[in-house]
Write a protein that holds these residues in place. Sequence first.
Motif, PDB file in Angstrom:
ATOM      1  N   SER A 232       7.684   4.076  28.157  1.00 32.12           N
ATOM      2  CA  SER A 232       7.167   4.282  26.807  1.00 32.12           C
ATOM      3  C   SER A 232       7.549   5.651  26.256  1.00 32.12           C
ATOM      4  CB  SER A 232       5.636   4.152  26.802  1.00 32.12           C
ATOM      5  OG  SER A 232       5.109   4.364  25.510  1.00 32.12           O
ATOM      6  N   SER A 234       5.868   8.017  24.841  1.00 37.43           N
ATOM      7  CA  SER A 234       4.446   8.330  24.694  1.00 37.43           C
ATOM      8  C   SER A 234       4.173   9.782  25.037  1.00 37.43           C
ATOM      9  CB  SER A 234       3.611   7.426  25.604  1.00 37.43           C
ATOM     10  OG  SER A 234       2.266   7.839  25.657  1.00 37.43           O
ATOM     11  N   VAL A 240      -2.549   6.099  28.333  1.00 36.09           N
ATOM     12  CA  VAL A 240      -2.079   4.717  28.218  1.00 36.09           C
ATOM     13  C   VAL A 240      -2.538   3.914  29.430  1.00 36.09           C
ATOM     14  CG1 VAL A 240      -0.027   3.242  28.237  1.00 36.09           C
ATOM     15  CG2 VAL A 240      -0.110   5.241  26.729  1.00 36.09           C
ATOM     16  N   ARG A 241      -2.360   4.474  30.611  1.00 38.26           N
ATOM     17  CA  ARG A 241      -2.785   3.784  31.835  1.00 38.26           C
ATOM     18  C   ARG A 241      -4.282   3.510  31.819  1.00 38.26           C
ATOM     19  NH1 ARG A 241      -2.470   6.760  37.649  1.00 38.26           N
ATOM     20  NH2 ARG A 241      -4.200   7.881  36.678  1.00 38.26           N
ATOM     21  N   VAL A 257       3.129   3.996  34.266  1.00 37.05           N
ATOM     22  CA  VAL A 257       3.683   4.375  32.963  1.00 37.05           C
ATOM     23  C   VAL A 257       4.738   5.447  33.190  1.00 37.05           C
ATOM     24  CG1 VAL A 257       3.198   5.228  30.643  1.00 37.05           C
ATOM     25  CG2 VAL A 257       1.476   3.858  31.849  1.00 37.05           C
ATOM     26  N   ILE A 272      -2.604   4.948  22.450  1.00 35.87           N
ATOM     27  CA  ILE A 272      -1.960   3.705  22.865  1.00 35.87           C
ATOM     28  C   ILE A 272      -1.617   2.876  21.633  1.00 35.87           C
ATOM     29  CG2 ILE A 272      -4.200   2.541  23.152  1.00 35.87           C
ATOM     30  CD1 ILE A 272      -2.992   1.120  25.591  1.00 35.87           C
ATOM     31  N   GLU A 275       2.115  -0.661  23.648  1.00 34.28           N
ATOM     32  CA  GLU A 275       2.095  -1.039  25.065  1.00 34.28           C
ATOM     33  C   GLU A 275       1.297  -2.319  25.351  1.00 34.28           C
ATOM     34  OE1 GLU A 275       2.779   3.385  24.723  1.00 34.28           O
ATOM     35  OE2 GLU A 275       1.304   1.973  23.918  1.00 34.28           O
ATOM     36  N   GLN A 544      -3.781  14.637  28.315  1.00 33.87           N
ATOM     37  CA  GLN A 544      -2.828  14.220  27.295  1.00 33.87           C
ATOM     38  C   GLN A 544      -2.076  15.461  26.821  1.00 33.87           C
ATOM     39  OE1 GLN A 544      -4.156  11.365  24.186  1.00 33.87           O
ATOM     40  NE2 GLN A 544      -6.186  11.599  25.059  1.00 33.87           N
TER      41      GLN A 544
END
Length: 797
Positions: A232, A234, A240-241, A257, A272, A275, A544
Amino acid sequence: MTLVMEGRSEGAMREAGYRYVGHSPDRQEALEKVTGRARYVHDMELPGMLYAKMLHSPYAHAEILSLDVSEAKALPGVKAVLTGRELPYLLGLYMVDKPILAQHKVRYQGEPVAAVAAVDTRTAAKALSLIKVEYQPLPAVLSVEEALTGGVLVHEDINTLDYVKGVFFPQPNSNIASWHKTIKGDIQKGFAQAELTIENEWRLPQVAHVPLETHVVIVQADPYSPKVKIWSSSQSPFAVRNLLAKAFGISRGDITVVVPYIGGGFGGKAGIHLEPLGVVLSRVCQGRPVKIQATREEEFNQLPTREGLRGRVKTGVTKDGKIVAEEIYFDWDGGAYADYSVNVGRAAGYAGAGPYEIPNIELHSRTLYTNKVFGTAYRGFGHLETHWVIERQMDLAAQALEMDPYEFRMKNLLREGATTITGEKITAHSGCVDQCLEAVAKEIAWTGYQSAAEREKAFKTGKVRGKGLAVLHKAPAMPPNTSTSAIMQMDEDGTVRLLLGAIDMGQGAYTTMAQIAAEVLDMPLEKVKVIWENDTDKNPYDWQTVASKYTFMGGNAVIRCAQDLLRQMKEVAACVLRCPVDELTHGNERIRHIQHQDKAIAFKDLALGYAYQNGTGIGGPLIGRGVYMAEGLTNLDPATGQGLPALDWTYGAHGAEIEIDVETGEIHVLKIASAFDVGQVINRKLAVGQVVGGVIQGLGSALIEGYKYSPEGRLLNPSFTDNKIPTAKDIPDRVVPIFIENPQRDGPFGARGVGEHPMISVPSVLANAVYDALGVNFYELPLSPERIVSGLARQKE
């Protein structure tokens, strides 16, 4: 553009004993990128890969009466067609409110209602044209005023939605996704003391992120197990996970990811997005990899944007220019789903009054659901928007007092010993906003507003000039328990491989972390290699890559990681050299005795364990670890907003000089001076790049960018044809980055972040300069030529 850099020189850095910190090595990935070898998800092709396309709603708000996909499924080459009826999942960072595909109704024009996976994009697009959807249009909520009336609810189920309790506050039977309140002092008493009250309203529209690389994802779901692998573009692989695991009810250990190179994010790639759709499509296709690549129009029309805002401010001042009371309402046009918008609203609750000491304040920040493209994080995380309101209000307060806005600000800025609106005490290590303002005022030769006579004289030439000032502040917006980590491994030749959980999307984070590691280890920078591809199965955790927090948090984690590596080397070296550990030091890739410099062991001889001459070995492969968790932060009191939300504050200021063509309304930026108290510059060249890039991005919000909607809620400018961003022609003639370095006591080498800050207050400083040039105040963005000309016409009436 002429670029002028001010701040501590590299010579001064060397005198201070620094080797890498404060210098300007090139970015570690520079050669990979300029030669085209860097691989992005856009470039990736996997064996047997399918390609997905989405069908978008033409309505802003409508009930889905019927959805016929039979012809699309029958088309040769189509492997899967999905609708919301088959996907009972809801997603959300802070409020769980967003379906993968619209289920029973659509909430914004552009929302996906169906998706197709096919052998190629042409077949997928053909299949979309065969899907038949029948809608029943519903009344749409298209403004904050309509949202607040509550006559039409965007989410009828708001009372039952899951959300992070105690942090966000959805209001029952309303369109208020979250309502944050900050109360300090006694607002009524404060306004009673005021000798003058200034009250105004300000607005700005939604704005697109426009990263060079659009959103893209490839997903391969194992048909025989819950395992899922995702590639991704991202900013937030661990988020995301986490969110996928929660939505699908599977273990985080079953989700991998991977983020290779990423072509920009600006907050739009946090959280997210594509995905989950990739996961369900791959599962239906028996585990074949599925690629979803957003078009530029989908970036504008489907994927998240920056929130719009209406801000209302009432400020009470004394005649000598002291602020005694302030009442603020921020109403955020958050769009159809909460996403990051509710957290933007929360950040506005504790930072939205700007870097001023205000004894009595009541601030309300309400994130509202509307039937527009949903909002998310965007560079500055709401601070450009709130500072548009506050820094314009400060200028109007100065005008009402007939006071120099520089003097007015200086009277009210936060300084050591002052308290913020949430009760945090400013210390000697918090940075100095007054020094930033002083620096930019000096750089643009600020002498106060022009007189009416000076303006009138300039008008006759057809070109008028003006100067403006604005200040800013921002702290990382993140949960109190945010953490990050780093791992180092040393190879046989003494090279260090550094694994991080954060994402470098062009800001240079990996290069600065390598500098910090090399500084602590006292080894050549070229021997510190940051592993670029980020993989949640292999890399250590990071919350993040958002909030301008990584230089501070990641830097501290890397320092601790390097110190852990040194500790291990010293413990082994102490055995070999037969001395206590505390008698050892390091330098020039060696562990050596403090007193006896000839007693030394090279790093490389310790990398895999030390071998004595007789073959006996001690130690083992060197693997260092370092972690850092935000310290001392708290949740905010739900009733008053009091608490400690800020890890650190980076203060700044802009000074601008502009020229306006009074006939066309075109604004030409002659000069912007931008000063930031960064504590300590880690990489001067990268810091300058952040300032210049942020200023230019801020110019877009100030002068040309903004979503436009039809009365029915259709986005009218979903492409570069009508939704433009700054180009090389819009760059100011001169940009002057100024770095002030009052070290942050707990920062890495004293550093604070500066990634988002250069964009904040750029619209404000330009509008303040417009007032100086024209004698006209503007209350809405962008400051387009049409708006300038209209304002001049109104002034003449």
